[in-house]
Design a protein around this motif. Sequence first.
Motif, PDB file in Angstrom:
ATOM      1  N   ASP A 108      38.519  46.094  57.399  1.00 46.35           N
ATOM      2  CA  ASP A 108      39.590  45.132  57.713  1.00 46.35           C
ATOM      3  C   ASP A 108      40.370  44.752  56.440  1.00 46.35           C
ATOM      4  N   HIS A 109      41.337  43.871  56.592  1.00 50.79           N
ATOM      5  CA  HIS A 109      42.199  43.531  55.457  1.00 50.79           C
ATOM      6  C   HIS A 109      41.823  42.201  54.813  1.00 50.79           C
ATOM      7  N   LYS A 110      40.615  41.725  55.082  1.00 46.79           N
ATOM      8  CA  LYS A 110      40.190  40.474  54.414  1.00 46.79           C
ATOM      9  C   LYS A 110      40.065  40.718  52.914  1.00 46.79           C
ATOM     10  N   PRO A 111      40.449  39.742  52.104  1.00 45.50           N
ATOM     11  CA  PRO A 111      40.294  39.924  50.655  1.00 45.50           C
ATOM     12  C   PRO A 111      38.825  39.971  50.241  1.00 45.50           C
ATOM     13  N   ALA A 112      38.579  40.536  49.070  1.00 46.10           N
ATOM     14  CA  ALA A 112      37.217  40.525  48.524  1.00 46.10           C
ATOM     15  C   ALA A 112      36.780  39.079  48.299  1.00 46.10           C
ATOM     16  N   VAL A 113      35.455  38.863  48.242  1.00 46.41           N
ATOM     17  CA  VAL A 113      34.986  37.484  48.195  1.00 46.41           C
ATOM     18  C   VAL A 113      34.775  36.949  46.778  1.00 46.41           C
ATOM     19  N   ALA A 114      34.895  37.794  45.763  1.00 51.10           N
ATOM     20  CA  ALA A 114      34.725  37.326  44.380  1.00 51.10           C
ATOM     21  C   ALA A 114      35.555  38.233  43.473  1.00 51.10           C
ATOM     22  N   THR A 115      35.521  37.942  42.198  1.00 50.69           N
ATOM     23  CA  THR A 115      36.212  38.795  41.225  1.00 50.69           C
ATOM     24  C   THR A 115      35.247  39.120  40.099  1.00 50.69           C
ATOM     25  N   THR A 116      35.117  40.397  39.794  1.00 47.17           N
ATOM     26  CA  THR A 116      34.219  40.847  38.740  1.00 47.17           C
ATOM     27  C   THR A 116      34.670  40.299  37.386  1.00 47.17           C
ATOM     28  N   ASP A 117      33.729  39.816  36.589  1.00 45.58           N
ATOM     29  CA  ASP A 117      34.066  39.412  35.212  1.00 45.58           C
ATOM     30  C   ASP A 117      34.565  40.637  34.449  1.00 45.58           C
ATOM     31  N   ARG A 118      35.752  40.517  33.844  1.00 43.17           N
ATOM     32  CA  ARG A 118      36.328  41.676  33.152  1.00 43.17           C
ATOM     33  C   ARG A 118      35.775  41.758  31.737  1.00 43.17           C
ATOM     34  N   ASP A 119      34.592  42.315  31.624  1.00 40.87           N
ATOM     35  CA  ASP A 119      33.964  42.467  30.317  1.00 40.87           C
ATOM     36  C   ASP A 119      33.370  43.874  30.247  1.00 40.87           C
ATOM     37  N   PRO A 120      34.229  44.855  29.947  1.00 41.36           N
ATOM     38  CA  PRO A 120      33.795  46.254  30.021  1.00 41.36           C
ATOM     39  C   PRO A 120      32.591  46.574  29.141  1.00 41.36           C
ATOM     40  N   VAL A 121      32.534  45.974  27.948  1.00 44.10           N
ATOM     41  CA  VAL A 121      31.416  46.298  27.052  1.00 44.10           C
ATOM     42  C   VAL A 121      30.106  45.815  27.671  1.00 44.10           C
ATOM     43  N   GLN A 122      30.127  44.590  28.191  1.00 41.88           N
ATOM     44  CA  GLN A 122      28.908  44.069  28.814  1.00 41.88           C
ATOM     45  C   GLN A 122      28.525  44.888  30.040  1.00 41.88           C
ATOM     46  N   ILE A 123      29.522  45.274  30.817  1.00 40.69           N
ATOM     47  CA  ILE A 123      29.242  46.082  32.019  1.00 40.69           C
ATOM     48  C   ILE A 123      28.570  47.391  31.612  1.00 40.69           C
ATOM     49  N   ARG A 124      29.112  48.030  30.595  1.00 41.38           N
ATOM     50  CA  ARG A 124      28.541  49.310  30.149  1.00 41.38           C
ATOM     51  C   ARG A 124      27.135  49.133  29.589  1.00 41.38           C
ATOM     52  N   GLU A 125      26.976  48.129  28.720  1.00 44.67           N
ATOM     53  CA  GLU A 125      25.673  47.942  28.066  1.00 44.67           C
ATOM     54  C   GLU A 125      24.588  47.609  29.094  1.00 44.67           C
ATOM     55  N   ARG A 126      24.928  46.731  30.013  1.00 40.49           N
ATOM     56  CA  ARG A 126      23.921  46.334  31.009  1.00 40.49           C
ATOM     57  C   ARG A 126      23.552  47.529  31.889  1.00 40.49           C
ATOM     58  N   PHE A 127      24.547  48.334  32.232  1.00 41.01           N
ATOM     59  CA  PHE A 127      24.289  49.514  33.083  1.00 41.01           C
ATOM     60  C   PHE A 127      23.399  50.502  32.339  1.00 41.01           C
TER      61      PHE A 127
END
Length: 204
Positions: free
Chosen positions: A177-196
Amino acid sequence: MTAKQTGAVGAHNAKVMNRFDLTKKLVGQLKRDEAVVAGIGNANFDLWATGNRPQNFYMLGSMGLAIPIALGVAIAQPQRHVVALEGDGSLLMQLGCLATVAMRAPKNLTIALWDNGIYQITGAQPTASASAADLVAISRGAGIANSAWAADEDDFDHLVASALKGGGPSLIAARIDHKPAVATTDRDPVQIRERFMRGLGVRR
Ligand SMILES: Cc1ncc(C[n+]2csc(CCOP(=O)(O)OP(=O)(O)O)c2C)c(N)n1
């Protein structure tokens, strides 16, 4: 088996479902530190909203990269199941990845495709899948035999459970459906990469 159990519905009679609900259902089935790679925008916003797992990766900025990144992880870590979450517009920008997935044929890769027929996050411009392109047919044509529309939520659960057993690659498409997403990801690419990377055990 009924048509429902085999996921044998078409693009036009599959139920329109909600991306966050399905994302929660999918994550709820993950019990073995499976990696989840979510594409730009709503796919990763809704994954973020299900709660943080160190094995989640959130693609920021570029369309069409969830499946290629997930393929790389699946090849690098064949003992780990890897799930890619991608929107229809993003997949349409990078269709060739389906043929590459089929050619490499990783048994441990599942693709969940969220098809809302629009580029929702940039203003709901229609995608080709709204009128002409059937992305499950394209996926099968690319060589991913286990490609199916989810008829409804129960069928989605069934298709995910079956895909996670490891007979992949699999593509599970859901009309969204066209409902918006319920949150927004924190835009921190370095943290995203390191944690992954820590989540995958490749960095302390
Ligand atoms: C290469 C590239 N082209 C265009 C954009 C702008 N853009 C960002 S998200 C998006 C739409 C994504 O559509 P889809 O994958 O269907 O997800 P939805 O927004 O519908 O959830 C667009 C056009 C971009 N980020 N990168």
